[in-house]
Design an enzyme around this catalytic site. Structure first.
Site, PDB file in Angstrom:
ATOM      1  N   HIS A 197       7.263  10.240   7.527  1.00  0.00           N
ATOM      2  CA  HIS A 197       6.179   9.251   7.637  1.00  0.00           C
ATOM      3  C   HIS A 197       4.991   9.908   8.348  1.00  0.00           C
ATOM      4  O   HIS A 197       5.168  10.713   9.267  1.00  0.00           O
ATOM      5  CB  HIS A 197       6.649   8.019   8.415  1.00  0.00           C
ATOM      6  CG  HIS A 197       5.678   6.889   8.318  1.00  0.00           C
ATOM      7  ND1 HIS A 197       4.532   6.852   9.081  1.00  0.00           N
ATOM      8  CD2 HIS A 197       5.642   5.793   7.526  1.00  0.00           C
ATOM      9  CE1 HIS A 197       3.838   5.766   8.747  1.00  0.00           C
ATOM     10  NE2 HIS A 197       4.496   5.112   7.813  1.00  0.00           N
ATOM     11  N   GLU A 243       1.782   7.455   0.499  1.00  0.00           N
ATOM     12  CA  GLU A 243       1.089   6.669   1.517  1.00  0.00           C
ATOM     13  C   GLU A 243      -0.163   7.417   1.971  1.00  0.00           C
ATOM     14  O   GLU A 243      -0.083   8.283   2.849  1.00  0.00           O
ATOM     15  CB  GLU A 243       2.006   6.443   2.723  1.00  0.00           C
ATOM     16  CG  GLU A 243       3.251   5.654   2.399  1.00  0.00           C
ATOM     17  CD  GLU A 243       3.771   4.906   3.624  1.00  0.00           C
ATOM     18  OE1 GLU A 243       4.020   3.707   3.501  1.00  0.00           O
ATOM     19  OE2 GLU A 243       3.891   5.515   4.703  1.00  0.00           O
ATOM     20  N   SER A 289      -1.190  -0.668   3.545  1.00  0.00           N
ATOM     21  CA  SER A 289      -1.843  -1.971   3.454  1.00  0.00           C
ATOM     22  C   SER A 289      -1.504  -2.711   2.164  1.00  0.00           C
ATOM     23  O   SER A 289      -2.361  -3.404   1.600  1.00  0.00           O
ATOM     24  CB  SER A 289      -3.357  -1.833   3.640  1.00  0.00           C
ATOM     25  OG  SER A 289      -3.649  -1.290   4.918  1.00  0.00           O
TER      26      SER A 289
HETATM   27  P1  PGA Z   1       1.104  -0.756   6.413  1.00  0.00           P
HETATM   28  O1  PGA Z   1       2.115   0.474   6.705  1.00  0.00           O
HETATM   29  O2  PGA Z   1       1.709  -1.548   5.286  1.00  0.00           O
HETATM   30  O3  PGA Z   1       1.056  -1.513   7.712  1.00  0.00           O
HETATM   31  O4  PGA Z   1      -0.201  -0.148   6.038  1.00  0.00           O
HETATM   32  C1  PGA Z   1       2.785   1.119   5.682  1.00  0.00           C
HETATM   33  C2  PGA Z   1       3.597   2.256   6.257  1.00  0.00           C
HETATM   34  O5  PGA Z   1       3.133   2.914   7.201  1.00  0.00           O
HETATM   35  O6  PGA Z   1       4.721   2.541   5.782  1.00  0.00           O
END
Ligand code: PGA
Length: 249
Positions: free
Chosen positions: A94, A166, A211
């Site tokens: 991550h 991401e 998001s």
């Molecule tokens: P978010 O985070 O949906 O709050 O943007 C996603 C993630 O970091 O896996």
């Protein structure tokens, strides 16, 4: 046809007293869902997940795993420990761990190996920072992150991966990649996987994260290579998380 997969990433959130209610709402709300659903919780809450989710269709997992099997590694979590608590998945690489804990592509590759060896599905996160996107380096950045894992695993293990694209600039920012922007990267990732194992690449779920919310989930997941979502903030609110799971159906 790839079954959609929605994974909640609780990050460092949750309370022992509140978790059972959230987990139970997810179980009840997904009884008729076609999409697969998993929650990745802080390690101290894995036992609660096991107690509430065992025997349901909702899976659970962790947010990191050690590259080492066991031993003098203070603060780390061994893959065999995650297995003891029934984890099916573990998030690796991550961007918050890459940035805050200096995790290199190589370390993430070793984490994937540790998870696979224990029979846990690694959810490999890749994504570019804003300055990298602006410099036109998105494809190169995500490919380098993916290749560091592919280099260490058997071609036959490609099918055992889950990927999550991401974009770092979209995480927790309220800014989402457009479906077209995300699709372009997802297709690139699948083509890269196919160089290692063509049939495996066709079955790997590539999730979008950053998001994702009830309001944008459907159009993102309608894209041909977007097979679900990795959900942060919206995974902490049962109604929002369930709305995303139903958007995936
Ligand atoms: P978010 O985070 O949906 O709050 O943007 C996603 C993630 O970091 O896996």
């Amino acid at each position: 046809m790839r079954r959609k997969l929605v994974i909640g990433n609780w990050k460092m959130n949750g309370r022992r007293s509140d978790n059972p209610a959230l987990l139970s709402s997810i179980v009840h709300g997904t009884e008729r869902a076609r999409a697969e659903c998993v929650v990745c919780v802080p390690a101290p809450y894995l036992a609660q997940c096991e107690a509430v989710l065992a025997g349901t269709s909702v899976g659970w997992g962790a947010q990191d795993v050690s590259t080492h099997e066991l031993g003098a590694y203070t603060g780390e979590l061994a893959a065999c420990m995650l297995v003891e608590f029934g984890c099916s998945h573990v998030i690796i690489g991550h961007s918050e761990r890459r940035a805050n804990h200096c995790e290199s592509n190589e370390a993430v590759g070793m984490k994937a190996v540790a998870a696979l060896k224990a029979g846990i599905t690694p959810v490999l996160c890749v994504g570019e920072r804003l300055e990298e996107r602006r410099a036109g380096r998105t494809a190169a950045v995500v490919s380098a992150q993916l290749e560091a894992v592919l280099r260490l695993i058997d071609p036959s293990d490609v099918a055992k991966l889950v990927l999550a694209y991401e974009p770092v600039w979209a995480i927790g920012s309220g800014q989402t990649a457009t479906p077209e922007m995300a699709q372009e990267v997802h297709a690139h990732l699948r083509a890269h996987l196919a160089q290692k194992h063509a049939e495996g690449a066709a079955t790997v779920r590539i999730l979008y994260g950053g998001s994702m919310k009830p309001g944008n989930a459907k159009e993102l997941m309608a894209m041909p290579d977007i097979d679900g979502g990795l959900i942060g903030g919206a995974a902490l609110i049962a109604a929002d998380f369930l709305a995303i799971i139903h958007a995936a159906n």
